[in-house]
Design an enzyme around this catalytic site. Sequence first.
Site, mmCIF file in Angstrom:
data_model
loop_
_atom_site.group_PDB
_atom_site.id
_atom_site.type_symbol
_atom_site.label_atom_id
_atom_site.label_comp_id
_atom_site.label_asym_id
_atom_site.label_seq_id
_atom_site.Cartn_x
_atom_site.Cartn_y
_atom_site.Cartn_z
ATOM 1 C CE LYS A 70 -4.180 -0.139 2.197
ATOM 2 N NZ LYS A 70 -5.027 -0.458 3.273
ATOM 3 C CG ASP A 107 -8.139 1.856 3.675
ATOM 4 O OD1 ASP A 107 -9.062 1.020 2.962
ATOM 5 O OD2 ASP A 107 -6.851 1.583 3.599
#
Length: 277
Positions: A70, A107
Amino acid sequence: MSDAKIPLAGVIGHPIAHSKSPRLHKHWLRQYGLPGDYVPLDVAEKNLATVVRALPKAGFVGANVTIPHKVNVLQLADQISDRAILIGAANTLIFLPDGRIHADNTDGYGFLANLRQGAPDWQPQAGPAAILGAGGAARAVVSSLLDAQVPEILISNRTRPKAEALRSEFGARLRVVDWVHAGNMLEEAATVVNTTSLGMQGAAELRVPLDGLQSGAVVTDLVYAPVDTRFLQVARQMGCVTVDGLGMLLHQAVPAFERWFGTRPEVTEATRQAVLA
Ligand code: ATR
């Protein structure tokens, strides 16, 4: 449309076998009758750049990115959204028609959307938020709670300097609480979030004393395996409103699915069941 033309997306991680994302996106593709497919992509660190650059040519319109890529994937992007810059990581790639790679992070969006769906009466301004943990997931939670105008964030992490680093970066509305006193900060909190991996299947339990939890506080756990963690069970017994972490996984996928496949999907009980099946 021939098979060669159907839009493809996937999730890039290592390992990837346990990812729930393929099941989720395939469910939505079926539900909305859309052409497309979504596949798990097990990619080791050394192959990340090669694979990401090859995907658009192989018919991919985008990809999700998960552990351990990520942060590193940002180096491969031509464009990075403001929220991915703020969080310092991306979970979504969009392959633009002109060949450029756009990196985004949904997110924080997924965290808030889940909280709002699971606790419709949640008021971010009602009081301080308490966050357990200061890892990658906590960054997305902190930035989205600040966006939602929580008055103050109390943050506690086993490794205190990581919480202090978040405070330096995200500013004065954060107050660091020592891990041994993490239970005390719950007494002030209207919103409580576990961002640690404690309570996850195979991990140790969260040992923070929970008797300070305020009845009526909104409590959420980012752990979703098991879905109903001991932390959430205790919070419910204390009169808190609880929201499980599975919903965050589902909601973070909504903006990506919409960009890739052109339809904004709904997160419903049927979506949850499809992913858990
Ligand atoms: P993620 O991206 O899911 O946040 P991470 O960045 O590895 O993953 O962060 C994991 C979080 O769980 C951290 O806050 C970590 O605390 P440390 O920063 O002290 O490592 C926390 N965590 C993991 N195991 C823990 C344990 N046994 N006790 C307390 N905290 C723990």
